[in-house]
Each structure stands twice: as structure tokens, then as C-alpha cells.
Write a protein that holds these residues in place. Sequence first.
Motif, PDB file in Angstrom:
ATOM      1  N   GLY A  29       0.839  -1.207   0.000  1.00  0.00           N
ATOM      2  CA  GLY A  29       0.000   0.000   0.000  1.00  0.00           C
ATOM      3  C   GLY A  29       0.867   1.247   0.000  1.00  0.00           C
ATOM      4  O   GLY A  29       0.495   2.302   0.523  1.00  0.00           O
ATOM      5  N   ASP A  30       2.081   1.094  -0.558  1.00  0.00           N
ATOM      6  CA  ASP A  30       3.086   2.152  -0.476  1.00  0.00           C
ATOM      7  C   ASP A  30       2.958   3.065  -1.698  1.00  0.00           C
ATOM      8  O   ASP A  30       3.657   2.900  -2.703  1.00  0.00           O
ATOM      9  CB  ASP A  30       4.475   1.502  -0.418  1.00  0.00           C
ATOM     10  N   GLY A  31       2.052   3.998  -1.598  1.00  0.00           N
ATOM     11  CA  GLY A  31       1.797   4.923  -2.694  1.00  0.00           C
ATOM     12  C   GLY A  31       0.719   5.891  -2.263  1.00  0.00           C
ATOM     13  O   GLY A  31       0.231   5.820  -1.119  1.00  0.00           O
ATOM     14  N   VAL A  32       0.354   6.789  -3.143  1.00  0.00           N
ATOM     15  CA  VAL A  32      -0.648   7.810  -2.819  1.00  0.00           C
ATOM     16  C   VAL A  32      -1.637   7.903  -3.973  1.00  0.00           C
ATOM     17  O   VAL A  32      -1.353   7.450  -5.085  1.00  0.00           O
ATOM     18  CB  VAL A  32       0.019   9.179  -2.554  1.00  0.00           C
ATOM     19  N   PHE A  33      -2.793   8.484  -3.691  1.00  0.00           N
ATOM     20  CA  PHE A  33      -3.794   8.597  -4.751  1.00  0.00           C
ATOM     21  C   PHE A  33      -4.694   9.792  -4.525  1.00  0.00           C
ATOM     22  O   PHE A  33      -4.673  10.412  -3.458  1.00  0.00           O
ATOM     23  CB  PHE A  33      -4.625   7.305  -4.854  1.00  0.00           C
ATOM     24  N   GLU A  34      -5.463  10.094  -5.539  1.00  0.00           N
ATOM     25  CA  GLU A  34      -6.499  11.127  -5.470  1.00  0.00           C
ATOM     26  C   GLU A  34      -7.713  10.620  -6.218  1.00  0.00           C
ATOM     27  O   GLU A  34      -7.576   9.863  -7.185  1.00  0.00           O
ATOM     28  CB  GLU A  34      -6.021  12.427  -6.145  1.00  0.00           C
ATOM     29  N   ASP A  51      -2.025  19.257  -5.964  1.00  0.00           N
ATOM     30  CA  ASP A  51      -1.229  19.777  -4.829  1.00  0.00           C
ATOM     31  C   ASP A  51      -1.214  18.745  -3.699  1.00  0.00           C
ATOM     32  O   ASP A  51      -0.180  18.475  -3.092  1.00  0.00           O
ATOM     33  CB  ASP A  51      -1.851  21.061  -4.262  1.00  0.00           C
ATOM     34  N   ARG A  52      -2.404  18.170  -3.432  1.00  0.00           N
ATOM     35  CA  ARG A  52      -2.503  17.224  -2.315  1.00  0.00           C
ATOM     36  C   ARG A  52      -1.762  15.924  -2.634  1.00  0.00           C
ATOM     37  O   ARG A  52      -1.148  15.311  -1.753  1.00  0.00           O
ATOM     38  CB  ARG A  52      -3.972  16.960  -1.981  1.00  0.00           C
ATOM     39  N   LEU A  53      -1.809  15.504  -3.927  1.00  0.00           N
ATOM     40  CA  LEU A  53      -1.055  14.307  -4.336  1.00  0.00           C
ATOM     41  C   LEU A  53       0.428  14.520  -4.040  1.00  0.00           C
ATOM     42  O   LEU A  53       1.107  13.636  -3.500  1.00  0.00           O
ATOM     43  CB  LEU A  53      -1.273  14.036  -5.831  1.00  0.00           C
ATOM     44  N   ALA A  54       0.922  15.706  -4.370  1.00  0.00           N
ATOM     45  CA  ALA A  54       2.347  16.022  -4.137  1.00  0.00           C
ATOM     46  C   ALA A  54       2.637  16.062  -2.634  1.00  0.00           C
ATOM     47  O   ALA A  54       3.679  15.570  -2.180  1.00  0.00           O
ATOM     48  CB  ALA A  54       2.691  17.364  -4.786  1.00  0.00           C
ATOM     49  N   ARG A  55       1.709  16.630  -1.855  1.00  0.00           N
ATOM     50  CA  ARG A  55       1.925  16.719  -0.414  1.00  0.00           C
ATOM     51  C   ARG A  55       1.937  15.329   0.223  1.00  0.00           C
ATOM     52  O   ARG A  55       2.790  14.997   1.046  1.00  0.00           O
ATOM     53  CB  ARG A  55       0.834  17.583   0.224  1.00  0.00           C
ATOM     54  N   SER A  56       0.980  14.471  -0.194  1.00  0.00           N
ATOM     55  CA  SER A  56       0.946  13.103   0.338  1.00  0.00           C
ATOM     56  C   SER A  56       2.229  12.365  -0.041  1.00  0.00           C
ATOM     57  O   SER A  56       2.820  11.669   0.791  1.00  0.00           O
ATOM     58  CB  SER A  56      -0.249  12.331  -0.229  1.00  0.00           C
ATOM     59  N   ALA A  57       2.662  12.531  -1.303  1.00  0.00           N
ATOM     60  CA  ALA A  57       3.892  11.858  -1.765  1.00  0.00           C
ATOM     61  C   ALA A  57       5.088  12.296  -0.919  1.00  0.00           C
ATOM     62  O   ALA A  57       5.917  11.460  -0.516  1.00  0.00           O
ATOM     63  CB  ALA A  57       4.131  12.151  -3.243  1.00  0.00           C
ATOM     64  N   LEU A  60       5.281  10.568   2.356  1.00  0.00           N
ATOM     65  CA  LEU A  60       5.743   9.173   2.242  1.00  0.00           C
ATOM     66  C   LEU A  60       7.172   9.084   1.685  1.00  0.00           C
ATOM     67  O   LEU A  60       7.661   8.000   1.399  1.00  0.00           O
ATOM     68  CB  LEU A  60       4.816   8.370   1.316  1.00  0.00           C
ATOM     69  N   ASP A  61       7.841  10.245   1.534  1.00  0.00           N
ATOM     70  CA  ASP A  61       9.187  10.273   0.924  1.00  0.00           C
ATOM     71  C   ASP A  61       9.200   9.594  -0.437  1.00  0.00           C
ATOM     72  O   ASP A  61      10.172   8.911  -0.797  1.00  0.00           O
ATOM     73  CB  ASP A  61      10.239   9.600   1.832  1.00  0.00           C
ATOM     74  N   LEU A  62       8.113   9.760  -1.192  1.00  0.00           N
ATOM     75  CA  LEU A  62       8.062   9.229  -2.561  1.00  0.00           C
ATOM     76  C   LEU A  62       8.660  10.260  -3.511  1.00  0.00           C
ATOM     77  O   LEU A  62       8.691  11.459  -3.198  1.00  0.00           O
ATOM     78  CB  LEU A  62       6.599   9.002  -2.973  1.00  0.00           C
ATOM     79  N   PRO A  63       9.097   9.836  -4.705  1.00  0.00           N
ATOM     80  CA  PRO A  63       9.500  10.830  -5.705  1.00  0.00           C
ATOM     81  C   PRO A  63       8.317  11.757  -5.976  1.00  0.00           C
ATOM     82  O   PRO A  63       7.156  11.341  -5.887  1.00  0.00           O
ATOM     83  CB  PRO A  63       9.799   9.987  -6.945  1.00  0.00           C
ATOM     84  N   GLU A  64       8.617  13.022  -6.280  1.00  0.00           N
ATOM     85  CA  GLU A  64       7.550  13.978  -6.537  1.00  0.00           C
ATOM     86  C   GLU A  64       6.741  13.519  -7.759  1.00  0.00           C
ATOM     87  O   GLU A  64       7.319  13.185  -8.798  1.00  0.00           O
ATOM     88  CB  GLU A  64       8.162  15.351  -6.812  1.00  0.00           C
ATOM     89  N   PRO A  65       5.411  13.486  -7.656  1.00  0.00           N
ATOM     90  CA  PRO A  65       4.627  13.102  -8.843  1.00  0.00           C
ATOM     91  C   PRO A  65       4.875  14.087  -9.982  1.00  0.00           C
ATOM     92  O   PRO A  65       5.023  15.286  -9.744  1.00  0.00           O
ATOM     93  CB  PRO A  65       3.178  13.200  -8.354  1.00  0.00           C
ATOM     94  N   ASP A  66       4.955  13.571 -11.213  1.00  0.00           N
ATOM     95  CA  ASP A  66       5.193  14.407 -12.397  1.00  0.00           C
ATOM     96  C   ASP A  66       3.866  15.103 -12.746  1.00  0.00           C
ATOM     97  O   ASP A  66       3.004  14.524 -13.412  1.00  0.00           O
ATOM     98  CB  ASP A  66       5.682  13.519 -13.544  1.00  0.00           C
ATOM     99  N   ARG A  67       3.736  16.338 -12.262  1.00  0.00           N
ATOM    100  CA  ARG A  67       2.452  17.053 -12.369  1.00  0.00           C
ATOM    101  C   ARG A  67       2.004  17.212 -13.827  1.00  0.00           C
ATOM    102  O   ARG A  67       0.855  16.949 -14.170  1.00  0.00           O
ATOM    103  CB  ARG A  67       2.599  18.423 -11.695  1.00  0.00           C
ATOM    104  N   ALA A  68       2.954  17.614 -14.686  1.00  0.00           N
ATOM    105  CA  ALA A  68       2.605  17.832 -16.095  1.00  0.00           C
ATOM    106  C   ALA A  68       2.145  16.528 -16.734  1.00  0.00           C
ATOM    107  O   ALA A  68       1.196  16.503 -17.532  1.00  0.00           O
ATOM    108  CB  ALA A  68       3.800  18.411 -16.847  1.00  0.00           C
ATOM    109  N   HIS A  93      -0.130   6.924  -7.709  1.00  0.00           N
ATOM    110  CA  HIS A  93       1.316   7.137  -7.788  1.00  0.00           C
ATOM    111  C   HIS A  93       1.941   6.247  -6.725  1.00  0.00           C
ATOM    112  O   HIS A  93       1.743   6.483  -5.531  1.00  0.00           O
ATOM    113  CB  HIS A  93       1.567   8.627  -7.507  1.00  0.00           C
ATOM    114  N   THR A  94       2.631   5.163  -7.151  1.00  0.00           N
ATOM    115  CA  THR A  94       3.207   4.244  -6.155  1.00  0.00           C
ATOM    116  C   THR A  94       4.739   4.297  -6.194  1.00  0.00           C
ATOM    117  O   THR A  94       5.334   4.886  -7.102  1.00  0.00           O
ATOM    118  CB  THR A  94       2.781   2.771  -6.380  1.00  0.00           C
ATOM    119  N   ARG A  95       5.355   3.624  -5.218  1.00  0.00           N
ATOM    120  CA  ARG A  95       6.831   3.629  -5.139  1.00  0.00           C
ATOM    121  C   ARG A  95       7.442   2.770  -6.241  1.00  0.00           C
ATOM    122  O   ARG A  95       8.657   2.708  -6.388  1.00  0.00           O
ATOM    123  CB  ARG A  95       7.273   3.137  -3.751  1.00  0.00           C
TER     124      ARG A  95
END
Length: 280
Positions: A29-34, A51-57, A60-68, A93-95
Motif C-alpha cells: 500500500g506504499d503509494g498515494v492517490f487522489e 497539490d494534495r497528491l504532491a503533499r501526500s507523496a 511518504l518520501d516518494l518521488p515527486e509526482p510528475d504534475r505535467a 502514484h506508487t513507489r
Amino acid sequence: MRVLVLLDGTPADPDAPLIRVDDLGLLRGDGVFETILVVDGEPRELGPHLDRLARSAAMLDLPEPDRAAFERTVDVVLDRWAGGTEIALKLVHTRGVEGGDGTPTGFALATDISPKVLAQRVEGIAAVTLDRGIEPGLAERAPWLLLGAKSLSYAVNMAAVREAERRGAAEVVFTTSSGSVLEGPTSTLITARGRHLTTPPAELGILPGTTQAALFRAAEREGWTTEVAPIDVADLYSADGVFLVSSVRKITRVHTLDGKALPDSAELHARLDALYESEY
Ligand SMILES: Cc1ncc(COP(=O)(O)O)c(C=O)c1O
């Protein structure tokens, strides 16, 4: 109807096997979602969701989600959608794979809104209060608990909904052990007293909601007052209305709490609904 597009823009068959069995999103379950509501082809609150996807990531010390890339993927999904006017759009967006090169797994999946949620928007819901086992200050004291991150680890939230169903209700109002109201497993709680709206503070370890923010914005514009402040369970019985709000459920009124009927808030619900819709 479902449309799936990978983060590189490739459409994929949602019925075909796709995620590797060693993806850490699956294994831990190591990832984030919206989950975003799309109406008539327009995603609502896309910026705040990203914004919240990036904050959650980051939590969790995940790589920053590629917003574009996520924005492009959303466009491809919406271009391909040929279903109804309302869509639940999930961004994930998972690890990535265990022992891999650290490349995250990302995709967007659009689905119809479930008939159950559509009915609850109209009919309202019965909810039960359930202890979430957290106390004020815990989120700050123990950031590794990821309170307030929208991680993929929602098994506890789903277990709470099943417990509500066992008790004859549809939804949950999570509380601290001392009886302070938190949020629903997939929603933000709002109370109304006259033209005054209150929601509990995110510092308690809950997710700041994009729907709550949109509703408060609209309400303030129309001269309502809004407040972010602690709410006790007892306050829920004396409020004019109690609502669970989220992107897909919009504003849903709670008509029964722990088996007791709450004041009839059908009219208030219609006014809040109109305020929320006026944002779009
Ligand atoms: C735990 C939790 N709180 C609140 C919300 C509501 O957030 P939003 O209004 O941004 O959909 C969600 C959404 O799924 C959630 O999972």
C-alpha cells in the motif's frame, strides 16, 4: 464504463493484467492517490487535488509526482471517455517495483459513479461514530503514522465502513478516543448552525478536503461564516445539519447518527448543494 491511461499517456485495457506483482503499491500500500470528480468533461479542483497528491507523496518520501504528466494523462482519459456526464477519476502514484530503479508507477483510471453514492447524495445516510485511536498532537508527534496523507493504505478505512454496515449504517464518523470528531473514512465532516459552517482542523491528523474548501469558499462569498475548529460528538446532535462531503459524494447529509435521528436537514442540504455547485 472505464478508461485507463498510464502516466506516459498510453491507454490500456482496464480488464487486462497490468500492475506487476512486486509493485510496492500492491505489496505494501506504499503509494498515494487522489479521486477527482469530473462533470461534463471538466475536472473539479484539479489543481488542489494535484497539490494534495504532491503533499501526500512528500509525506511518504516518494518521488515527486510528475504534475505535467498527470495533467496530460487526465486529458487523454477525458478525450477517450464516452460514458455518462459524471466521472470518478482516480490518480495513482506508487513507489514502483520492489528492488527496481525507483521509477514510480502512475496511472489515471476513470469510472462511472456508483449507483449507491448517487442514491446517498439524494437520500442522505445513517452513520456511526467509531474510535480512530488517535489523539490531538499525534500527527505532529508521529509523522511516520502518515496521518493526513492520502496513502493507498485504506484497509483500515474500508474495515470501518464494513463495521458501520454491520451496525446497520452506511458511513462512519471517526473520532479521537476522547470523543472529538475527525472525518469519515473517505470524506470530510461539516456541521451547519444557521449560516455558520464548521469543520475539524487538519492538525488533528485528518485529510484537508478539496470539497470542504470549495464549499467554504462559496459560502463565504454568499455571506455565510465558516470556522475550522474542534467538534465534539455532542455538537453533532445539536447542529442544524451534519454533512459528509467528498469529491465524488459531493454534499451528503447525515440523517441518523448512532441510531438516533438528527434534525431534518433536507432544506439546508439543498442550500449547501446550491452553494457548492455555484463554484463551477
Ligand atoms: C480520509 C478522507 N478525508 C476526506 C476526504 C474528502 O476529500 P475531497 O473532498 O478532496 O474528496 C477523502 C476523500 O476521499 C478522504 O479519503
